[in-house]
Design a protein around this motif. Structure first.
Motif, mmCIF file in Angstrom:
data_model
loop_
_atom_site.group_PDB
_atom_site.id
_atom_site.type_symbol
_atom_site.label_atom_id
_atom_site.label_comp_id
_atom_site.label_asym_id
_atom_site.label_seq_id
_atom_site.Cartn_x
_atom_site.Cartn_y
_atom_site.Cartn_z
ATOM 1 N N ALA A 148 59.176 -39.359 -66.320
ATOM 2 C CA ALA A 148 59.811 -39.084 -67.613
ATOM 3 C C ALA A 148 59.087 -39.793 -68.748
ATOM 4 C CB ALA A 148 61.275 -39.518 -67.570
ATOM 5 N N GLN A 149 58.651 -41.018 -68.513
ATOM 6 C CA GLN A 149 57.898 -41.751 -69.533
ATOM 7 C C GLN A 149 56.610 -41.017 -69.890
ATOM 8 O OE1 GLN A 149 57.579 -45.514 -67.410
ATOM 9 N NE2 GLN A 149 58.970 -46.511 -68.853
ATOM 10 N N GLU A 150 56.093 -40.260 -68.928
ATOM 11 C CA GLU A 150 54.861 -39.515 -69.159
ATOM 12 C C GLU A 150 55.117 -38.096 -69.660
ATOM 13 O OE1 GLU A 150 51.495 -39.940 -66.805
ATOM 14 O OE2 GLU A 150 52.178 -41.738 -65.746
ATOM 15 N N GLY A 151 56.387 -37.796 -69.974
ATOM 16 C CA GLY A 151 56.700 -36.525 -70.612
ATOM 17 C C GLY A 151 57.376 -35.480 -69.753
ATOM 18 N N ARG A 167 68.663 -43.969 -67.400
ATOM 19 C CA ARG A 167 67.420 -44.638 -67.809
ATOM 20 C C ARG A 167 66.459 -43.636 -68.450
ATOM 21 N NH1 ARG A 167 64.897 -47.631 -62.790
ATOM 22 N NH2 ARG A 167 63.321 -48.183 -64.368
ATOM 23 N N ILE A 168 66.404 -42.444 -67.885
ATOM 24 C CA ILE A 168 65.515 -41.415 -68.426
ATOM 25 C C ILE A 168 66.004 -40.932 -69.789
ATOM 26 C CG2 ILE A 168 64.747 -39.016 -68.079
ATOM 27 C CD1 ILE A 168 64.587 -39.703 -65.053
ATOM 28 N N LYS A 169 67.311 -40.730 -69.907
ATOM 29 C CA LYS A 169 67.856 -40.273 -71.183
ATOM 30 C C LYS A 169 67.723 -41.344 -72.259
ATOM 31 C CE LYS A 169 70.966 -36.741 -69.393
ATOM 32 N NZ LYS A 169 72.370 -36.263 -69.237
ATOM 33 N N ASP A 170 67.762 -42.609 -71.851
ATOM 34 C CA ASP A 170 67.610 -43.710 -72.811
ATOM 35 C C ASP A 170 66.232 -43.726 -73.464
ATOM 36 O OD1 ASP A 170 70.181 -44.602 -72.467
ATOM 37 O OD2 ASP A 170 69.668 -46.233 -71.090
ATOM 38 N N ILE A 171 65.234 -43.160 -72.774
ATOM 39 C CA ILE A 171 63.889 -43.104 -73.355
ATOM 40 C C ILE A 171 63.601 -41.718 -73.941
ATOM 41 C CG2 ILE A 171 62.963 -44.936 -71.894
ATOM 42 C CD1 ILE A 171 61.691 -42.773 -70.113
ATOM 43 N N GLY A 172 64.662 -40.918 -74.079
ATOM 44 C CA GLY A 172 64.518 -39.609 -74.705
ATOM 45 C C GLY A 172 64.127 -38.490 -73.779
ATOM 46 N N GLY A 173 64.199 -38.727 -72.466
ATOM 47 C CA GLY A 173 63.814 -37.701 -71.511
ATOM 48 C C GLY A 173 64.971 -36.818 -71.090
ATOM 49 N N ASP A 174 64.645 -35.786 -70.337
ATOM 50 C CA ASP A 174 65.639 -34.841 -69.834
ATOM 51 C C ASP A 174 65.681 -34.958 -68.316
ATOM 52 O OD1 ASP A 174 67.478 -32.754 -69.641
ATOM 53 O OD2 ASP A 174 65.899 -31.245 -69.482
ATOM 54 N N ALA A 175 66.879 -35.155 -67.768
ATOM 55 C CA ALA A 175 67.010 -35.312 -66.318
ATOM 56 C C ALA A 175 68.390 -34.868 -65.861
ATOM 57 C CB ALA A 175 66.768 -36.765 -65.915
#
Length: 261
Positions: free
Chosen positions: A33-36, A56-64
């Protein structure tokens, strides 16, 4: 690794990581997720852990999102595939991370038939069925990468848990077979981390009783890494830089085994 140093190798890609509720799998999912990447977080019993990984993924702006399955059951894997492809439409990367290490067993003398059956069902049967089911769908979509998480236990074996060493050796056969079957459309590789300090490892009796210090003394790099440090290493096998690699066994163990030609 500092966030600004993390590459963006999977922007817009869809990734499924099995066993991503805890430990190494959770770190691979977060790193993707950190890698997009958009990430499907698989779990069997660790529902709370899987939700933490998603947060954790959503906290960095990711989708999961989470998906549950017992990977020793083909019907569960089919249902998981339906859910993942329904959500993503396309799956670019599968990381078969989930595995049973027989953590409760401290000696080969404690071997039970139940433990053999459980470890082989998850590590061999589960990895094979996930590779088969998702790889077949990747063939139909025209591309994909599968990363099977192995172990350096295959180099020296395991006097503690022979069934675990046997299972991880079996993953090499799965990887090579499907790499040949799926080429050139879908690449299949094995990544084998050496010893890593997951929470489960830190809580093991032998780890607390001096095994950690002994292993560090035998490791040229002089330390045992946290799982997050090797998450990006595993994912390398899904990048364009690895596009000519299939059927390989890649390890990262700090030089502990020094394997090779």
């Amino acid at each position: 690794m500092s966030e600004h140093l993390i590459p963006r190798r999977f922007v817009g890609k869809n990734v499924l990581v099995t066993g991503a509720g805890t430990g190494y799998g959770a770190e691979i999912a977060v790193r993707a997720a950190q890698e997009g990447a958009n990430v499907a977080v698989h779990y069997n019993r660790s529902a709370a852990g899987a939700e933490r990984t998603v947060e954790r993924i959503k906290d960095i702006g990711g989708d999961a999102f989470t998906v549950q399955a017992d990977i020793s059951r083909h019907e569960d894997i089919r249902a998981m595939a339906e859910q993942v492809f329904s959500r993503f439409a396309v799956l670019d990367v599968l990381v078969n991370n989930v595995g049973d290490v027989a953590p409760e067993q401290m000696s080969w003398r404690d071997l039970t038939e139940d433990s053999i059956d459980r470890v082989l069902a998850v590590d061999v049967k589960g990895t094979m069925l996930c590779t088969h089911e998702f790889g077949s769908r990747m063939l139909e979509q025209g591309h994909g990468v599968i990363i099977n998480i192995g172990s350096t236990v295959i180099v020296r074996g395991s006097a503690r848990a022979p069934q675990y060493a046997a299972a991880k050796y079996g993953i090499l056969g799965i990887t090579k077979s499907y790499a040949a079957a799926f080429a050139p459309t879908v690449r299949v590789n094995t990544f084998a981390p050496g010893f890593i300090e997951t929470e489960a490892t830190l809580n093991r009796q032998d780890w607390k009783a001096g095994r950690r210090e002994k292993l560090i003394s035998q490791t040229p790099m002089g330390r045992i890494p946290a799982p997050g440090e090797l998450a990006g290493t595993a994912l390398f096998l899904a990048t364009d830089d690895a596009r000519h690699m299939t059927g390989v066994y890649l390890n990262a163990d700090g030089g502990f085994n020094m394997i090779g030609a």
